[in-house]
Design a protein around this motif. Sequence first.
Motif, short mmCIF file in Angstrom:
data_model
loop_
_atom_site.label_atom_id
_atom_site.label_comp_id
_atom_site.label_asym_id
_atom_site.label_seq_id
_atom_site.Cartn_x
_atom_site.Cartn_y
_atom_site.Cartn_z
N PHE A 137 0.85 -1.19 0.00
CA PHE A 137 0.00 0.00 0.00
C PHE A 137 0.88 1.24 0.00
N GLY A 138 0.63 2.15 -0.95
CA GLY A 138 1.55 3.24 -1.16
C GLY A 138 1.13 4.60 -0.63
N MET A 139 -0.17 4.93 -0.66
CA MET A 139 -0.54 6.30 -0.31
C MET A 139 -1.95 6.37 0.27
N ALA A 140 -2.15 7.42 1.05
CA ALA A 140 -3.47 7.69 1.63
C ALA A 140 -4.16 8.86 0.94
N ALA A 191 -5.74 -19.28 2.69
CA ALA A 191 -4.61 -18.62 2.04
C ALA A 191 -3.96 -17.58 2.96
N PRO A 192 -2.65 -17.65 3.18
CA PRO A 192 -1.99 -16.60 3.96
C PRO A 192 -1.98 -15.29 3.19
N ILE A 193 -2.09 -14.19 3.91
CA ILE A 193 -2.11 -12.86 3.32
C ILE A 193 -1.00 -12.04 3.97
N PHE A 194 -0.16 -11.45 3.15
CA PHE A 194 0.97 -10.65 3.63
C PHE A 194 0.73 -9.19 3.24
N LEU A 195 0.85 -8.31 4.20
CA LEU A 195 0.64 -6.88 3.98
C LEU A 195 1.94 -6.13 4.19
N SER A 196 2.14 -5.08 3.40
CA SER A 196 3.33 -4.27 3.56
C SER A 196 3.04 -2.84 3.12
N ILE A 200 -0.74 6.39 8.55
CA ILE A 200 -2.13 5.91 8.45
C ILE A 200 -2.17 4.48 7.94
N LEU A 201 -1.44 4.22 6.86
CA LEU A 201 -1.44 2.88 6.27
C LEU A 201 -0.80 1.86 7.21
N ARG A 202 0.30 2.27 7.86
CA ARG A 202 0.98 1.33 8.77
C ARG A 202 0.09 0.99 9.95
N ALA A 203 -0.59 1.98 10.51
CA ALA A 203 -1.47 1.73 11.65
C ALA A 203 -2.64 0.83 11.26
N ALA A 204 -3.20 1.07 10.08
CA ALA A 204 -4.33 0.24 9.63
C ALA A 204 -3.88 -1.19 9.39
N ALA A 205 -2.70 -1.36 8.77
CA ALA A 205 -2.20 -2.71 8.54
C ALA A 205 -1.94 -3.44 9.86
N ARG A 242 -3.83 -7.79 13.63
CA ARG A 242 -4.21 -8.24 14.97
C ARG A 242 -5.62 -8.82 14.99
N GLU A 243 -6.45 -8.43 14.07
CA GLU A 243 -7.85 -8.85 14.08
C GLU A 243 -8.10 -10.18 13.39
N PHE A 244 -7.26 -10.55 12.44
CA PHE A 244 -7.50 -11.76 11.64
C PHE A 244 -6.34 -12.73 11.78
N ASP A 245 -6.66 -14.02 11.81
CA ASP A 245 -5.63 -15.05 11.74
C ASP A 245 -5.16 -15.18 10.29
N GLY A 246 -3.93 -15.64 10.14
CA GLY A 246 -3.41 -15.89 8.81
C GLY A 246 -2.97 -14.65 8.07
N LEU A 247 -2.88 -13.50 8.76
CA LEU A 247 -2.37 -12.26 8.19
C LEU A 247 -0.99 -11.98 8.78
N TYR A 248 -0.09 -11.47 7.93
CA TYR A 248 1.28 -11.23 8.36
C TYR A 248 1.75 -9.89 7.79
N TYR A 249 2.45 -9.15 8.63
CA TYR A 249 2.97 -7.85 8.18
C TYR A 249 4.46 -7.98 7.88
N VAL A 250 4.87 -7.50 6.71
CA VAL A 250 6.27 -7.51 6.30
C VAL A 250 6.80 -6.08 6.39
N PRO A 251 7.77 -5.81 7.26
CA PRO A 251 8.19 -4.43 7.55
C PRO A 251 9.11 -3.81 6.49
#
Length: 604
Positions: free
Chosen positions: A183-186, A241-246, A271-276, A281-290
């Motif tokens: 995710f690039g911009m707000a 399916a695992p989901i990775f967010l960055s 904003i984007l980092r806080a939302a990710a 934290r709310e869903f299982d199978g989600l992972y954040y890549v820093p």
Amino acid sequence: MNDPSSASGATPRDFSLRASDVATSKYATALSGREITLPIKKILGRDDVIFTMGSCFSEEIRKALGAEGFTCAPRYSRINFDRDRMVIDTLPEREHMNFYNTFTILQQLEQITGAWNQDRDDYWVAPKVSAKVVGWTERPLFQDPYKRLVFGKTVEDLHAAVDLVNAEMRASFDEATAFVFTFGMAEVFRNKRNGKIVGQKPNYGGGAGLDETEYHQSDFSENLDNLRSIVRLIRSRKPDAPIFLSVSPVPLERTFGPSDIITANCEGKAILRAAAGQVVREFDGLYYVPSFELVTLAGLDGFREDGRHVRPKVVEQIVAGFSDAYLAGDERESARDTVAVSAREKSAYQHFGDTPRWPIANRDRPEVRYDIDADFHVLYDKALAATQMKERFMRRQRHFLIAKLLPQIRDVPGDMAEVGCFRGLSAYLAASIAVKGGVRRDFHIFDSFEGLSPSATEDATVFAPASPKEGNLFACSEDQVRANLKPFPFIRYYKGWVPTRFHEVDDRKFAYVHVDVDLFEPTRDCLEFFWPRLSPGGILVLDDHGTVFFPGARQAAEAFFRGRRDVVVVETPAGGAAAIKVGDVIQGEAVSGSIFGALRSLWK
């Protein structure tokens, strides 16, 4: 590991991602180690198809994943379109389409899954499209508001282009077993007609949108809702399916709000980092890549000359950490071996003629261990776990040699030393064998704890030239190494570049020295200092003696030992070598029968 102060234009070290079961909790530790930890979750395999989507940074991630051996989608190259009648982003030159924000990603997923059907009259008329975007002179063109740079000469051409993109993305979505989003911009622009977020700023590439859209600064709650909807949509069709967010580290090129660009960029990324973080934290199978964190901490050195786009080396570091953390078993190493062989094998044969030393045996390596010496495997596995190192067949072989030689120096006087310890794997094994054998020696570890020093011309290969600074390659903080080797209080640590702290042990004799500094100059300096202080019958292990990646290490050893009569150098197919000190004249069994017996036992 030599003192880099003489190198002009020294480059600050990059950060790296490290897979770990224990997250770094202290900021000072993270800074000194120059690394960010990722939790180990072995959830990906080589058969997985990774659906990648997002900003321009997503394209870089996709390329790096492909280089790691992953299969990525969408497979835009499968889209066969008439380039004389339509434009689809930068296809076919670049296999990527940009979706910069959470809104456009969600909308595109809704389109391809049928959750939103775009009206057929929902398009713009673009009278001034740049000649750089299209290759024909007819104007006006017809433009899709929700995808970047999608045009048709006629409305029918535009519909055909949109349908082709959606069909490919739908097919790739169906194939996908994992998802990566960046995710690039707000800052976004909203279509006045229906409230949807458009795919690009107004007038981009000469397209429309100036009259059709309005600027909107999205907030935390909007982006969080979008992320929740993305996850729920995927979960409804791909529950496992695992989901990775960055968050993309690429800064805004410009801001359309009232704030300064630096302030606006910081707010948008926050904003984007806080939302990710919240949705993970709310869903299982989600992972954040820093990704954003790693590049930001690296500073301007993480970016290309434009100061915005991320250097390929840094992207590779991110994906390497991703693979370490999430790719199951040995599959990461297998994937990298396969890609490396296909990309480099020809160059290796050209460089080395008919007898290449490129270790392509990894491609066909046996998937079994030695069937002898169970005690060694117990100790080695414990050392792997303690230092969080990856299993590699060739590495295990090199350490097997160390394990067989160490007990043979029981009666040789002197201390133990290691130069270049990385995470402490070799030191852990050597110390364990010493403790098990009941031989207590002082053990001296020398390391910069900052990675490799500048390379010399002797270190250049067909794969990479000599460089003024190797960055943080093989860097691990002293605190982390001390923690890994905590069971061995007799180890002493000397932080510094080779050979700046050798003088502190110049009155010592040594029975065992392990040299793992990779490069020509530090290898030469180690030999010049330690060999005169090595007791007869002692051994000096050269970890990189046979690897094509670090030819300087071999050149330094060959130059040092040329013409000497007080050494026997034993090489192994795994790449390592052991230099055994035998005195002025070799006298067979009278020198050290137990050592030669141990060597013979390796090839019985």
